[in-house]
Scaffold this motif. Sequence first.
Motif, short mmCIF file in Angstrom:
data_model
loop_
_atom_site.label_atom_id
_atom_site.label_comp_id
_atom_site.label_asym_id
_atom_site.label_seq_id
_atom_site.Cartn_x
_atom_site.Cartn_y
_atom_site.Cartn_z
N ARG A 47 0.87 -1.17 0.00
CA ARG A 47 0.00 0.00 0.00
C ARG A 47 0.91 1.22 0.00
N TRP A 48 0.68 2.12 -0.96
CA TRP A 48 1.46 3.35 -1.05
C TRP A 48 0.58 4.51 -0.62
N SER A 49 1.15 5.39 0.19
CA SER A 49 0.42 6.58 0.62
C SER A 49 1.32 7.80 0.42
N TRP A 50 0.67 8.95 0.21
CA TRP A 50 1.43 10.18 -0.05
C TRP A 50 0.58 11.38 0.27
N PHE A 51 1.26 12.51 0.45
CA PHE A 51 0.58 13.78 0.64
C PHE A 51 0.27 14.37 -0.72
N ASP A 52 -0.89 14.99 -0.84
CA ASP A 52 -1.26 15.60 -2.11
C ASP A 52 -0.25 16.66 -2.54
N SER A 53 0.37 17.30 -1.56
CA SER A 53 1.35 18.34 -1.85
C SER A 53 2.66 17.79 -2.41
N ASP A 54 2.84 16.48 -2.36
CA ASP A 54 4.09 15.88 -2.84
C ASP A 54 4.23 15.97 -4.36
N LEU A 55 3.10 16.00 -5.07
CA LEU A 55 3.13 15.81 -6.51
C LEU A 55 2.77 17.09 -7.26
N SER A 56 3.35 17.23 -8.44
CA SER A 56 2.98 18.30 -9.35
C SER A 56 1.65 17.95 -10.02
N GLY A 65 -5.60 7.72 -13.05
CA GLY A 65 -6.35 6.56 -13.52
C GLY A 65 -6.45 5.44 -12.51
N PHE A 66 -5.78 5.56 -11.38
CA PHE A 66 -5.81 4.51 -10.36
C PHE A 66 -6.86 4.81 -9.29
N ARG A 67 -7.53 3.78 -8.84
CA ARG A 67 -8.46 3.95 -7.72
C ARG A 67 -7.65 4.29 -6.48
N GLN A 68 -8.03 5.37 -5.80
CA GLN A 68 -7.34 5.83 -4.61
C GLN A 68 -8.35 6.14 -3.52
N THR A 69 -7.88 6.12 -2.29
CA THR A 69 -8.66 6.63 -1.18
C THR A 69 -8.02 7.94 -0.75
N GLY A 70 -8.84 8.99 -0.59
CA GLY A 70 -8.29 10.29 -0.25
C GLY A 70 -8.98 10.92 0.95
N TRP A 71 -8.25 11.74 1.66
CA TRP A 71 -8.78 12.46 2.82
C TRP A 71 -8.39 13.92 2.68
N ASN A 72 -9.31 14.71 2.19
CA ASN A 72 -9.04 16.13 2.00
C ASN A 72 -9.00 16.90 3.31
N GLY A 73 -9.50 16.29 4.37
CA GLY A 73 -9.51 16.93 5.67
C GLY A 73 -8.23 16.78 6.45
N GLY A 74 -7.19 16.20 5.84
CA GLY A 74 -5.90 16.09 6.51
C GLY A 74 -5.73 14.79 7.27
N LEU A 86 -3.23 17.95 11.13
CA LEU A 86 -2.63 18.77 10.08
C LEU A 86 -3.52 18.72 8.85
N GLY A 87 -3.61 19.83 8.13
CA GLY A 87 -4.61 19.96 7.07
C GLY A 87 -4.21 19.48 5.70
N THR A 88 -3.02 18.94 5.54
CA THR A 88 -2.58 18.49 4.22
C THR A 88 -3.40 17.29 3.75
N ALA A 89 -3.94 17.36 2.54
CA ALA A 89 -4.71 16.24 1.98
C ALA A 89 -3.80 15.03 1.83
N TYR A 90 -4.37 13.86 2.05
CA TYR A 90 -3.61 12.62 2.06
C TYR A 90 -4.25 11.62 1.11
N ARG A 91 -3.43 10.79 0.46
CA ARG A 91 -3.91 9.83 -0.52
C ARG A 91 -3.28 8.45 -0.25
N SER A 92 -3.99 7.41 -0.66
CA SER A 92 -3.48 6.05 -0.49
C SER A 92 -3.97 5.17 -1.62
N MET A 93 -3.14 4.22 -2.02
CA MET A 93 -3.47 3.31 -3.12
C MET A 93 -2.96 1.91 -2.79
N ALA A 94 -3.81 0.92 -2.97
CA ALA A 94 -3.44 -0.47 -2.74
C ALA A 94 -2.83 -1.06 -4.01
N SER A 95 -1.99 -2.05 -3.84
CA SER A 95 -1.31 -2.64 -4.99
C SER A 95 -2.28 -3.31 -5.95
#
Length: 407
Positions: A47-56, A65-74, A86-95
Amino acid sequence: MSDSQFDVVIVGGGLAGGLTALALHRARPEFRIALIEAGRSLGGNHRWSWFDSDLSEDGRALLSGFRQTGWNGGYDVQFPKYRRTLGTAYRSMASHDFHEGLTRELPASAIMLERKAISLDARGVDLIGGERLDARAVIDCRSFQPSPHLSGGWQVFFGRHMRLAEPHGLERPIIMDATVDQLAPHGNGAAYRFVYTLPLGAHDVFVEDTYYADDPVLDRAALSARIDQYARAHGWQDNAIVGHEAGVLPVLTGGDFRAYQAEIRIPGVAAAGARGGFTHPLTSYTMCAAVENALIIAEEADLTGPQLAALMEARARRHWRRTAYYRLLARFLFFAAEPDKRVKVFQRFYKLRQGLIERFYAARSRPLDKLRVLWGEPPVSIPSAILAMFKRGAPLRPDTQTEKKKA
């Protein structure tokens, strides 16, 4: 072009290899690409997770195009002395979603599962069974290779996706709950330990037990028991196990990177991903570099294999120089702080500004960020910190990664 001739052959269907194949296909759909994976699915069991701010914006588009779970509330963090949102949006994707996304978008002929590469060279790849794939360019995206030329400690983790009979009640991820005890699960002393929790749905929760330790032993039974204990403490009694993941990742404190490159180098073959040295030294995080490299390779798709290999080697050396600060912090963590006091390092860090924390995880800390992390009352003694600056740690030899077997 025959069935065994390709424009690009990518060896390793993990995050780096899969994203590189996807970026190449989108940029140059006329290219004939082969993505070779020894396992039964792309991405393995992760499972890969990242902050929305990490990416351009381009990076977000690559992952769109990948199914992701996201939390815009930080997200939340929890330490013995405080809790913080912390308010940074967070994302996660399963293999499995990674696998499905790639198989949906890439040509069926591009994906070669359960095919193990036994040798790579500038002109192609040899597979077990005698098959040869000829290519204009070959990219090595296989897993990180421990090496005596690199030194450091280890991040060990075991995670479980559970489906609960009752709603779990969590609104946001808890990416670091360090209120748990700080003992290493295999009985070899203390470590910095935390629990990572993702609310994937009203009844679905992913719980991962992680610790930073000098010893890379992965004790699945002990970590699984700790997750059981954590679930009970939160009232998550009735659950079904949907999936799990486990791993041991290096936390780099130093080394001779040019010697490491010489060790893994295959003339004319580009090295990307963790094997190429594209990791965050302290967090073992690879998403940012995997996305950036995929986009660069797609942009430079007309380069010959040797030219692409030279480009990626140069990028890896720049990445190594640019992340020297994080290796210094890793030395402070492992060599200046007593194992059971390492929690104080992170407890102090997470009191800092949100933007600084975002840039830290993306390995884009500004000069003032770096000063701010070190400024103020230190969580370790000054003499210990000075000594740690000159230490490099134990070599990450190939035989150091171990897993405790069941009795």
